[in-house]
Design a protein around this motif. Structure first.
Motif, short mmCIF file in Angstrom:
data_model
loop_
_atom_site.label_atom_id
_atom_site.label_comp_id
_atom_site.label_asym_id
_atom_site.label_seq_id
_atom_site.Cartn_x
_atom_site.Cartn_y
_atom_site.Cartn_z
N PHE A 33 0.43 -1.06 -0.26
CA PHE A 33 0.01 -0.10 0.35
C PHE A 33 0.73 1.26 0.40
O PHE A 33 0.35 2.19 0.29
CB PHE A 33 -0.45 -0.33 1.05
N ALA A 34 2.15 1.70 -0.15
CA ALA A 34 3.59 2.22 -0.53
C ALA A 34 2.73 3.16 -1.98
O ALA A 34 2.99 2.80 -1.98
CB ALA A 34 4.73 1.88 0.00
N ASN A 35 2.52 5.18 -1.13
CA ASN A 35 2.30 5.06 -2.29
C ASN A 35 4.00 5.49 -3.02
O ASN A 35 4.88 4.97 -2.73
CB ASN A 35 2.76 6.73 -1.55
N GLY A 36 3.39 5.91 -4.65
CA GLY A 36 4.01 5.19 -5.74
C GLY A 36 4.64 7.35 -5.70
O GLY A 36 4.20 7.63 -5.57
N LEU A 37 5.94 6.79 -7.30
CA LEU A 37 6.26 8.19 -7.01
C LEU A 37 5.45 9.47 -7.58
O LEU A 37 5.59 10.20 -7.21
CB LEU A 37 7.22 8.01 -8.26
N PHE A 38 4.54 9.13 -8.26
CA PHE A 38 3.60 10.33 -8.69
C PHE A 38 2.80 10.62 -7.36
O PHE A 38 2.76 11.98 -7.31
CB PHE A 38 1.98 9.22 -9.76
#
Length: 91
Positions: A33-38
């Protein structure tokens, strides 16, 4: 007193937003569930925008007090505050 409390709360906001963005971007903490680069970039830009707006209101509040000692104190505290926020971002 109400204006002072609003200014104080606006200065504390980055200390909540920056760790939330940092921890939600760490795969070791959030797994899948970690945030992506965007979302990291978008969140960082939104935090920067909120911090800039808050700093504007702090400057406007201090300028309305019309006292040179308060200007100098606010300038010193602003440098310390922005340095600490930059330190938090660099972690």
């Amino acid at each position: 007193m109400n204006d002072f409390l609003n200014v104080l709360m606006s200065l504390q906001l980055p200390f909540a937003l920056i760790p939330v963005l940092t921890f939600t971007s760490l795969p070791s903490v959030m797994n899948d569930f970690a945030n992506g680069l965007f979302w990291r970039i978008t969140g960082g830009l939104l935090i920067l925008l909120v911090c800039c707006i808050n700093m504007y209101f702090v400057v406007a509040y201090v300028m309305s007090l019309n006292h040179i000692a308060l200007y100098i104190g606010a300038a010193i505290l602003s440098v310390v505050y922005l340095s600490f926020v930059a330190y938090l971002v660099s972690l």
